[in-house]
Scaffold this active site. Structure first.
Site, PDB file in Angstrom:
ATOM      1  N   LYS A 135       0.816  -1.214   0.000  1.00 13.63           N
ATOM      2  CA  LYS A 135       0.000   0.000   0.000  1.00 13.63           C
ATOM      3  C   LYS A 135       0.850   1.265   0.000  1.00 13.63           C
ATOM      4  CE  LYS A 135      -0.772   0.183   5.049  1.00 13.63           C
ATOM      5  NZ  LYS A 135      -0.373   1.582   5.333  1.00 13.63           N
ATOM      6  N   ARG A 148      -6.666   2.552  17.109  1.00 18.24           N
ATOM      7  CA  ARG A 148      -7.201   2.640  15.754  1.00 18.24           C
ATOM      8  C   ARG A 148      -8.218   1.516  15.639  1.00 18.24           C
ATOM      9  NH1 ARG A 148      -3.341   2.364  10.497  1.00 18.24           N
ATOM     10  NH2 ARG A 148      -3.834   0.155  10.728  1.00 18.24           N
TER      11      ARG A 148
END
Length: 368
Positions: free
Chosen positions: A44, A139
């Site tokens: 990514k 998160r």
């Protein structure tokens, strides 16, 4: 993003050295293999640039990981065959695509997992999941361990088209929490709780990303951690020496480099002249008055690399002063080498600047 092998392509350019990339991949895989850890190669950070992904696909990763379904779909359509792991927990609205294109995903919501099960049933297939535990980075992930274990039980007993592969965690990406042996043992305890509930061993206990790879390098990773998701430690190797103080002499830091062209060279004041207001991004920076200095203006800016402090000129004596949307300013007063209009300046880049540059349609990608 324009991509080609022609060295006379327009600037600015992102240069990708595929041989150095493969070398770094092989080093990381060997280190993890010796610790009995499989690796998801995180693609990514460079937005799945196909020729770089091909190096990953040929190397022996257990999965290739990215956060965007669009990237997985595009790579699949290009015929790059791999087991793809969706690194960002799926959106409810993309369940059908997740099941169709991703082999496995990280998950933290039972409603979404039920939607994945329904999509897989409709498609006549199954989908693998890793349940994420939040160990303090705040998160994604279940905060309550009992909720995670209960979700695992539901998957195991009710959802015929979902395969629970394991548990995982993420550290350092939002809350800056350091991966430690204690945190890894916390994850192992959660895995053992799940295993007790479902009466079988989990295949995967995924201990995090490059920051957790540090524990492999210092040989302190607990034995049951058997999976990591590594990107930066392969692609840039900036964090390992700069943040963690590790020796990475056997790896390259210049797999990705950036080049931009000089469009102006002049002596100018180092402090703006006039009443200070705000810059084009609505901020009021502080400027240090160092007198008249020689400066080079380059044809690249925040639109391309975003962060001035995450891009480093290889030109000796040069320093990035700042940038606007489409211009970068270098202080070249102390450069021994004469800098002229039309010269090309090469930069080392870190993970954030690589991420932005590889996603910029105005930057030409060159492979070597």
């Amino acid at each position: 993003m324009n991509s080609n092998n022609i060295t006379n392509a327009p600037y600015p350019k992102l240069i990708v050295d595929l041989k150095k990339l493969r070398h770094n991949i092989d080093v990381v895989l060997e280190n993890c293999n010796q610790a009995n850890i499989s690796v998801c190669g995180a693609i990514k950070g460079f937005n799945g640039l196909p020729k770089a992904v091909e190096e990953f696909a040929q190397a022996g990763f257990s999965q290739l990981g990215t956060s965007r379904m669009r990237t997985i779909k595009e790579l699949t359509m290009l015929g790059i065959n791999a087991k793809y792991l969706l690194l960002r927990v799926p959106m409810l609205s993309e369940a059908d695509d997740v099941v169709k294109y991703a082999d496995i995903s990280l998950n933290s919501d039972l409603q979404v997992i039920r939607a994945l099960n329904d999509a897989a049933a409709k498609a006549g297939t199954s989908h693998e999941v890793i349940l994420m535990a939040d160990l303090g980075d705040l998160r994604e992930g279940f905060w309550d361990q009992e909720e995670l274990a209960s979700c695992a039980e539901v998957i195991e007993t009710e959802l015929d088209h979902i395969v629970l592969k394991g548990v995982g965690t993420n550290l350092g990406c939002y809350g800056s929490i350091k991966p430690t042996v204690a945190k890894m043992n916390d994850l192992i305890s959660i895995a053992e709780l799940v295993e007790t509930r479902i009466s079988r061993k989990l295949d995967i206990i995924s201990g995090g990303a490059t920051s957790s790879y540090v524990l492999v390098l210092d040989q302190s990773m607990p034995e049951r951690i058997n999976h990591l998701r590594i990107g930066e430690g392969i692609l840039n190797n900036y964090d390992l020496p700069e943040i963690w103080g590790l020796d990475i002499e056997n790896m390259y830091q210049d797999v990705f480099t950036f080049q931009a062209e000089v469009i102006e060279v002049r002596n100018k004041p180092s402090h703006p002249v006039g009443e200070i207001c705000i810059d084009s991004f609505g901020r009021q920076p502080e400027y240090k008055d160092r007198g008249i200095r020689k400066r080079a203006l380059l044809a690249a800016g925040k639109l391309d690399f975003t962060l001035d402090d995450k891009i480093f000129p290889k030109l000796e004596g040069a320093a990035v002063i700042g940038s606007s949307s489409d211009h970068m300013i270098l202080d070249i007063e102390d450069c021994k080498e004469e800098v002229k209009v039309g010269n090309i300046v090469t930069f080392h880049i870190s993970y954030p600047s690589m991420m932005y540059l590889s996603n910029d349609p105005y930057v030409n990608v060159i492979y070597k």
